[in-house]
Design a protein around this motif. Structure first.
Motif, PDB file in Angstrom:
ATOM      1  N   ALA A  14       0.824  -1.208   0.000  1.00 47.83           N
ATOM      2  CA  ALA A  14       0.000   0.000   0.000  1.00 47.83           C
ATOM      3  C   ALA A  14       0.859   1.260   0.000  1.00 47.83           C
ATOM      4  CB  ALA A  14      -0.929  -0.012   1.218  1.00 47.83           C
ATOM      5  N   VAL A  15       1.920   1.241   0.786  1.00 51.72           N
ATOM      6  CA  VAL A  15       2.844   2.380   0.830  1.00 51.72           C
ATOM      7  C   VAL A  15       3.551   2.543  -0.513  1.00 51.72           C
ATOM      8  CG1 VAL A  15       4.904   3.310   1.939  1.00 51.72           C
ATOM      9  CG2 VAL A  15       3.165   2.148   3.315  1.00 51.72           C
ATOM     10  N   VAL A  16       3.997   1.430  -1.070  1.00 58.46           N
ATOM     11  CA  VAL A  16       4.709   1.441  -2.350  1.00 58.46           C
ATOM     12  C   VAL A  16       3.826   2.025  -3.451  1.00 58.46           C
ATOM     13  CG1 VAL A  16       5.581  -0.051  -4.194  1.00 58.46           C
ATOM     14  CG2 VAL A  16       6.317  -0.418  -1.839  1.00 58.46           C
ATOM     15  N   GLY A  17       2.571   1.618  -3.523  1.00 58.67           N
ATOM     16  CA  GLY A  17       1.676   2.109  -4.560  1.00 58.67           C
ATOM     17  C   GLY A  17       1.464   3.610  -4.479  1.00 58.67           C
ATOM     18  N   THR A  18       1.272   4.125  -3.266  1.00 59.15           N
ATOM     19  CA  THR A  18       1.073   5.556  -3.089  1.00 59.15           C
ATOM     20  C   THR A  18       2.304   6.334  -3.527  1.00 59.15           C
ATOM     21  OG1 THR A  18      -0.442   5.161  -1.235  1.00 59.15           O
ATOM     22  CG2 THR A  18       0.527   7.358  -1.424  1.00 59.15           C
ATOM     23  N   MET A  19       3.475   5.889  -3.093  1.00 62.51           N
ATOM     24  CA  MET A  19       4.713   6.579  -3.446  1.00 62.51           C
ATOM     25  C   MET A  19       5.004   6.488  -4.936  1.00 62.51           C
ATOM     26  SD  MET A  19       5.701   7.904  -0.641  1.00 62.51           S
ATOM     27  CE  MET A  19       7.431   8.359  -0.819  1.00 62.51           C
ATOM     28  N   SER A  20       4.630   5.385  -5.562  1.00 60.72           N
ATOM     29  CA  SER A  20       4.837   5.231  -6.998  1.00 60.72           C
ATOM     30  C   SER A  20       4.024   6.246  -7.782  1.00 60.72           C
ATOM     31  CB  SER A  20       4.461   3.809  -7.427  1.00 60.72           C
ATOM     32  OG  SER A  20       4.573   3.651  -8.822  1.00 60.72           O
ATOM     33  N   GLY A  21       2.766   6.397  -7.427  1.00 59.22           N
ATOM     34  CA  GLY A  21       1.932   7.367  -8.119  1.00 59.22           C
ATOM     35  C   GLY A  21       2.326   8.792  -7.841  1.00 59.22           C
ATOM     36  N   LEU A  22       2.782   9.070  -6.631  1.00 59.24           N
ATOM     37  CA  LEU A  22       3.116  10.428  -6.229  1.00 59.24           C
ATOM     38  C   LEU A  22       4.440  10.904  -6.797  1.00 59.24           C
ATOM     39  CD1 LEU A  22       2.623  12.962  -4.489  1.00 59.24           C
ATOM     40  CD2 LEU A  22       3.667  11.746  -2.565  1.00 59.24           C
ATOM     41  N   LEU A  23       5.470  10.039  -6.755  1.00 62.30           N
ATOM     42  CA  LEU A  23       6.817  10.466  -7.087  1.00 62.30           C
ATOM     43  C   LEU A  23       7.385   9.818  -8.341  1.00 62.30           C
ATOM     44  CD1 LEU A  23       8.376  10.475  -3.488  1.00 62.30           C
ATOM     45  CD2 LEU A  23       7.452  12.402  -4.767  1.00 62.30           C
ATOM     46  N   GLY A  24       6.643   8.951  -8.985  1.00 63.63           N
ATOM     47  CA  GLY A  24       7.132   8.329 -10.200  1.00 63.63           C
ATOM     48  C   GLY A  24       8.146   7.236  -9.966  1.00 63.63           C
ATOM     49  N   VAL A 179       7.315  12.988 -13.825  1.00 59.17           N
ATOM     50  CA  VAL A 179       6.914  11.880 -12.958  1.00 59.17           C
ATOM     51  C   VAL A 179       6.162  10.822 -13.761  1.00 59.17           C
ATOM     52  CG1 VAL A 179       5.418  11.239 -11.032  1.00 59.17           C
ATOM     53  CG2 VAL A 179       6.895  13.245 -10.837  1.00 59.17           C
ATOM     54  N   GLY A 180       5.235  11.258 -14.606  1.00 53.27           N
ATOM     55  CA  GLY A 180       4.475  10.309 -15.414  1.00 53.27           C
ATOM     56  C   GLY A 180       5.346   9.548 -16.394  1.00 53.27           C
ATOM     57  N   SER A 181       6.263  10.251 -17.065  1.00 54.84           N
ATOM     58  CA  SER A 181       7.181   9.600 -18.011  1.00 54.84           C
ATOM     59  C   SER A 181       8.099   8.628 -17.290  1.00 54.84           C
ATOM     60  CB  SER A 181       8.002  10.651 -18.754  1.00 54.84           C
ATOM     61  OG  SER A 181       7.179  11.549 -19.461  1.00 54.84           O
ATOM     62  N   SER A 182       8.511   8.997 -16.087  1.00 46.37           N
ATOM     63  CA  SER A 182       9.364   8.126 -15.284  1.00 46.37           C
ATOM     64  C   SER A 182       8.662   6.816 -14.946  1.00 46.37           C
ATOM     65  CB  SER A 182       9.781   8.848 -13.999  1.00 46.37           C
ATOM     66  OG  SER A 182      10.454   7.982 -13.125  1.00 46.37           O
TER      67      SER A 182
END
Length: 263
Positions: A14-24, A179-182
Protein backbone atom coordinates in the motif's frame (compact mmCIF):
# COMPACT_ATOMS: atom_id res chain seq x y z
CA UNK A 1 5.56 -17.48 4.06
CA UNK A 2 3.21 -17.06 7.04
CA UNK A 3 0.35 -14.75 8.01
CA UNK A 4 2.58 -12.32 9.90
CA UNK A 5 4.88 -11.77 6.93
CA UNK A 6 1.90 -11.66 4.57
CA UNK A 7 0.25 -8.87 6.57
CA UNK A 8 3.47 -6.83 6.66
CA UNK A 9 3.92 -7.20 2.90
CA UNK A 10 0.34 -6.12 2.23
CA UNK A 11 0.96 -2.91 4.21
CA UNK A 12 4.26 -2.46 2.40
CA UNK A 13 2.48 -2.74 -0.94
CA UNK A 14 0.00 0.00 0.00
CA UNK A 15 2.84 2.38 0.83
CA UNK A 16 4.71 1.44 -2.35
CA UNK A 17 1.68 2.11 -4.56
CA UNK A 18 1.07 5.56 -3.09
CA UNK A 19 4.71 6.58 -3.45
CA UNK A 20 4.84 5.23 -7.00
CA UNK A 21 1.93 7.37 -8.12
CA UNK A 22 3.12 10.43 -6.23
CA UNK A 23 6.82 10.47 -7.09
CA UNK A 24 7.13 8.33 -10.20
CA UNK A 25 9.24 5.70 -8.43
CA UNK A 26 8.60 2.01 -8.84
CA UNK A 27 8.79 1.36 -5.10
CA UNK A 28 12.20 -0.30 -4.99
CA UNK A 29 13.51 2.36 -2.65
CA UNK A 30 11.04 0.97 -0.10
CA UNK A 31 10.81 -2.69 -1.13
CA UNK A 32 14.55 -3.49 -1.25
CA UNK A 33 15.47 -2.30 2.27
CA UNK A 34 12.21 -3.70 3.68
CA UNK A 35 12.81 -7.17 2.23
CA UNK A 36 16.49 -7.06 3.18
CA UNK A 37 15.34 -6.55 6.78
CA UNK A 38 12.39 -8.97 6.75
CA UNK A 39 13.60 -12.01 4.82
CA UNK A 40 16.37 -13.12 7.22
CA UNK A 41 13.79 -13.06 10.04
CA UNK A 42 11.83 -15.71 8.15
CA UNK A 43 14.66 -18.10 7.38
CA UNK A 44 16.08 -16.82 4.07
CA UNK A 45 19.86 -17.28 3.79
CA UNK A 46 21.89 -14.07 4.12
CA UNK A 47 23.77 -14.98 0.96
CA UNK A 48 20.55 -14.83 -1.05
CA UNK A 49 18.68 -11.99 0.66
CA UNK A 50 19.86 -9.06 -1.47
CA UNK A 51 19.47 -10.87 -4.79
CA UNK A 52 15.95 -11.95 -3.80
CA UNK A 53 15.13 -8.44 -2.56
CA UNK A 54 16.40 -6.83 -5.78
CA UNK A 55 14.66 -9.32 -8.08
CA UNK A 56 11.35 -9.28 -6.19
CA UNK A 57 11.47 -5.50 -6.05
CA UNK A 58 11.91 -5.26 -9.82
CA UNK A 59 9.06 -7.72 -10.36
CA UNK A 60 6.76 -5.65 -8.15
CA UNK A 61 7.81 -2.49 -10.01
CA UNK A 62 6.41 -3.95 -13.23
CA UNK A 63 3.00 -3.91 -11.60
CA UNK A 64 3.24 -0.68 -9.58
CA UNK A 65 4.91 1.39 -12.31
CA UNK A 66 2.63 -0.09 -14.93
CA UNK A 67 -0.44 0.85 -12.92
CA UNK A 68 0.99 4.28 -12.15
CA UNK A 69 1.89 4.84 -15.81
CA UNK A 70 -1.67 4.05 -16.92
CA UNK A 71 -3.06 6.55 -14.43
CA UNK A 72 -0.61 9.24 -15.58
CA UNK A 73 -1.43 8.53 -19.24
CA UNK A 74 -5.12 9.14 -18.48
CA UNK A 75 -4.20 12.39 -16.74
CA UNK A 76 -2.00 13.54 -19.66
CA UNK A 77 1.20 13.43 -17.61
CA UNK A 78 3.42 11.47 -20.05
CA UNK A 79 5.83 13.02 -22.60
CA UNK A 80 5.86 10.69 -25.63
CA UNK A 81 9.06 12.19 -27.11
CA UNK A 82 10.94 11.51 -23.88
CA UNK A 83 9.68 7.93 -23.72
CA UNK A 84 10.63 7.27 -27.34
CA UNK A 85 14.33 8.06 -26.82
CA UNK A 86 14.85 6.89 -23.24
CA UNK A 87 13.41 3.39 -23.66
CA UNK A 88 16.12 1.81 -25.88
CA UNK A 89 18.79 2.76 -23.36
CA UNK A 90 16.91 1.66 -20.25
CA UNK A 91 16.24 -1.79 -21.74
CA UNK A 92 19.93 -2.44 -22.37
CA UNK A 93 20.98 -0.89 -19.07
CA UNK A 94 18.47 -2.94 -17.10
CA UNK A 95 19.93 -6.20 -18.39
CA UNK A 96 23.50 -5.07 -17.70
CA UNK A 97 22.62 -4.11 -14.12
CA UNK A 98 21.26 -7.58 -13.32
CA UNK A 99 24.49 -9.18 -14.57
CA UNK A 100 26.63 -6.85 -12.44
CA UNK A 101 24.49 -7.48 -9.33
CA UNK A 102 24.93 -11.24 -9.71
CA UNK A 103 28.71 -10.79 -9.98
CA UNK A 104 29.17 -8.59 -6.86
CA UNK A 105 29.68 -10.48 -3.52
CA UNK A 106 26.46 -10.50 -1.49
CA UNK A 107 27.91 -8.67 1.54
CA UNK A 108 28.66 -5.58 -0.54
CA UNK A 109 25.26 -5.24 -2.19
CA UNK A 110 23.50 -3.43 0.73
CA UNK A 111 26.31 -0.87 0.97
CA UNK A 112 26.28 -0.34 -2.78
CA UNK A 113 22.53 0.17 -2.67
CA UNK A 114 22.90 2.77 0.09
CA UNK A 115 25.65 4.65 -1.78
CA UNK A 116 23.60 4.78 -4.98
CA UNK A 117 20.56 6.13 -3.14
CA UNK A 118 22.64 8.68 -1.22
CA UNK A 119 24.11 9.97 -4.49
CA UNK A 120 20.59 10.26 -5.90
CA UNK A 121 19.46 12.11 -2.77
CA UNK A 122 22.29 14.65 -3.06
CA UNK A 123 21.49 15.17 -6.72
CA UNK A 124 17.84 15.83 -5.96
CA UNK A 125 18.59 18.18 -3.04
CA UNK A 126 20.87 20.28 -5.26
CA UNK A 127 18.20 20.43 -7.94
CA UNK A 128 15.69 21.93 -5.52
CA UNK A 129 17.55 25.26 -5.32
CA UNK A 130 18.54 25.21 -8.99
CA UNK A 131 16.28 27.10 -11.35
CA UNK A 132 18.39 26.51 -14.47
CA UNK A 133 16.82 24.60 -17.29
CA UNK A 134 18.19 23.39 -20.60
CA UNK A 135 16.72 21.59 -23.60
CA UNK A 136 16.82 17.82 -23.78
CA UNK A 137 20.04 16.50 -25.38
CA UNK A 138 20.10 14.80 -28.77
CA UNK A 139 18.14 11.55 -29.16
CA UNK A 140 21.37 9.52 -29.05
CA UNK A 141 22.58 11.23 -25.88
CA UNK A 142 19.16 10.77 -24.28
CA UNK A 143 19.31 7.04 -25.04
CA UNK A 144 22.81 6.83 -23.51
CA UNK A 145 21.56 8.50 -20.36
CA UNK A 146 18.68 6.02 -20.40
CA UNK A 147 21.22 3.18 -20.40
CA UNK A 148 22.87 4.63 -17.29
CA UNK A 149 19.48 4.97 -15.60
CA UNK A 150 18.59 1.38 -16.50
CA UNK A 151 21.88 -0.12 -15.30
CA UNK A 152 22.00 1.72 -11.96
CA UNK A 153 18.28 1.14 -11.35
CA UNK A 154 18.48 -2.59 -12.02
CA UNK A 155 21.58 -2.82 -9.84
CA UNK A 156 19.68 -1.17 -6.97
CA UNK A 157 16.32 -2.84 -7.64
CA UNK A 158 14.58 0.47 -8.27
CA UNK A 159 12.45 1.84 -11.08
CA UNK A 160 14.73 4.70 -12.06
CA UNK A 161 12.45 7.56 -11.01
CA UNK A 162 15.13 8.85 -8.64
CA UNK A 163 17.35 9.45 -11.69
CA UNK A 164 14.94 10.08 -14.55
CA UNK A 165 12.73 12.59 -12.70
CA UNK A 166 15.64 14.98 -11.84
CA UNK A 167 17.09 14.52 -15.35
CA UNK A 168 13.83 15.38 -17.08
CA UNK A 169 13.01 18.21 -14.69
CA UNK A 170 16.47 19.75 -15.24
CA UNK A 171 15.93 19.62 -18.99
CA UNK A 172 12.71 21.56 -18.96
CA UNK A 173 10.11 18.79 -18.66
CA UNK A 174 7.33 19.93 -16.34
CA UNK A 175 7.47 18.03 -13.03
CA UNK A 176 4.17 16.20 -13.36
CA UNK A 177 5.05 15.04 -16.89
CA UNK A 178 8.51 14.03 -15.66
CA UNK A 179 6.91 11.88 -12.96
CA UNK A 180 4.47 10.31 -15.41
CA UNK A 181 7.18 9.60 -18.01
CA UNK A 182 9.36 8.13 -15.28
CA UNK A 183 6.63 5.65 -14.40
CA UNK A 184 6.60 4.31 -17.96
CA UNK A 185 10.40 4.00 -18.03
CA UNK A 186 10.38 2.33 -14.62
CA UNK A 187 8.08 -0.43 -15.83
CA UNK A 188 10.39 -1.18 -18.78
CA UNK A 189 13.53 -1.13 -16.59
CA UNK A 190 11.87 -3.58 -14.21
CA UNK A 191 10.97 -6.01 -16.98
CA UNK A 192 14.50 -5.93 -18.38
CA UNK A 193 16.19 -6.31 -14.99
CA UNK A 194 13.82 -9.01 -13.78
CA UNK A 195 14.55 -11.17 -16.82
CA UNK A 196 18.24 -11.03 -15.94
CA UNK A 197 17.65 -11.94 -12.28
CA UNK A 198 15.40 -14.85 -13.22
CA UNK A 199 18.10 -16.16 -15.55
CA UNK A 200 20.85 -15.96 -12.91
CA UNK A 201 18.57 -17.34 -10.18
CA UNK A 202 18.01 -20.58 -12.05
CA UNK A 203 21.61 -21.47 -11.20
CA UNK A 204 21.35 -20.62 -7.47
CA UNK A 205 20.95 -23.17 -4.65
CA UNK A 206 18.89 -22.78 -1.46
CA UNK A 207 16.15 -20.52 -2.84
CA UNK A 208 12.84 -20.52 -0.92
CA UNK A 209 9.89 -22.49 -2.22
CA UNK A 210 7.76 -20.83 -4.91
CA UNK A 211 10.67 -18.79 -6.29
CA UNK A 212 11.08 -17.97 -9.97
CA UNK A 213 14.81 -17.51 -10.25
CA UNK A 214 15.58 -14.89 -7.62
CA UNK A 215 11.98 -13.61 -7.67
CA UNK A 216 10.11 -14.69 -4.51
CA UNK A 217 6.60 -15.04 -5.92
CA UNK A 218 4.56 -15.01 -2.63
CA UNK A 219 6.17 -11.70 -1.59
CA UNK A 220 5.63 -10.31 -5.08
CA UNK A 221 1.91 -11.13 -5.06
CA UNK A 222 1.35 -9.72 -1.57
CA UNK A 223 3.03 -6.42 -2.44
CA UNK A 224 1.29 -6.19 -5.81
CA UNK A 225 -2.24 -6.69 -4.47
CA UNK A 226 -2.32 -3.53 -2.37
CA UNK A 227 0.10 -1.43 -4.45
CA UNK A 228 -2.19 -1.59 -7.49
CA UNK A 229 -5.03 -0.20 -5.39
CA UNK A 230 -3.11 2.85 -4.12
CA UNK A 231 -1.20 4.10 -7.22
CA UNK A 232 -4.28 6.05 -8.37
CA UNK A 233 -4.35 7.91 -5.07
CA UNK A 234 -0.67 8.86 -5.44
CA UNK A 235 -1.12 9.97 -9.07
CA UNK A 236 -3.96 12.31 -8.05
CA UNK A 237 -1.75 13.81 -5.35
CA UNK A 238 0.98 14.41 -7.95
CA UNK A 239 -1.50 16.33 -10.09
CA UNK A 240 -2.62 18.66 -7.30
CA UNK A 241 0.62 19.23 -5.33
CA UNK A 242 3.01 22.08 -6.30
CA UNK A 243 6.32 21.19 -7.96
CA UNK A 244 8.69 22.48 -5.20
CA UNK A 245 6.88 20.41 -2.59
CA UNK A 246 7.14 17.29 -4.76
CA UNK A 247 10.89 17.81 -5.10
CA UNK A 248 11.35 18.29 -1.34
CA UNK A 249 9.36 15.14 -0.55
CA UNK A 250 11.43 13.20 -3.08
CA UNK A 251 14.78 14.43 -1.69
CA UNK A 252 13.96 13.84 1.98
CA UNK A 253 12.65 10.39 1.19
CA UNK A 254 15.87 9.42 -0.60
CA UNK A 255 18.05 10.62 2.30
CA UNK A 256 16.02 8.61 4.79
CA UNK A 257 16.23 5.41 2.74
CA UNK A 258 19.96 5.78 2.16
CA UNK A 259 20.91 6.20 5.81
CA UNK A 260 18.54 3.48 6.99
CA UNK A 261 20.15 1.01 4.58
CA UNK A 262 23.71 2.11 5.32
CA UNK A 263 23.48 1.70 9.09
Amino acid sequence: MNFELLFILLILGAVVGTMSGLLGIGGGLIVVPALAYLLPMFGISAELVMQIALATSLASIIITSGSSALNHLKLGNVDIFVIKWLLPGVIVGGLIGSFVADWIPFQYLPKLFALIVLALAIQMILSISSSSSRPLPSPGATSCYGAIIGMVSSLAGIGGGSMSVPFLSKHGVEMRRAVGSSSVCGCVIAISGMIGFIFHGTKADGLPEYSLGYVYVPALLAIAITSMLTTRFGAKLATTMPTPKLKKIFAVFLVFVSFSMMF
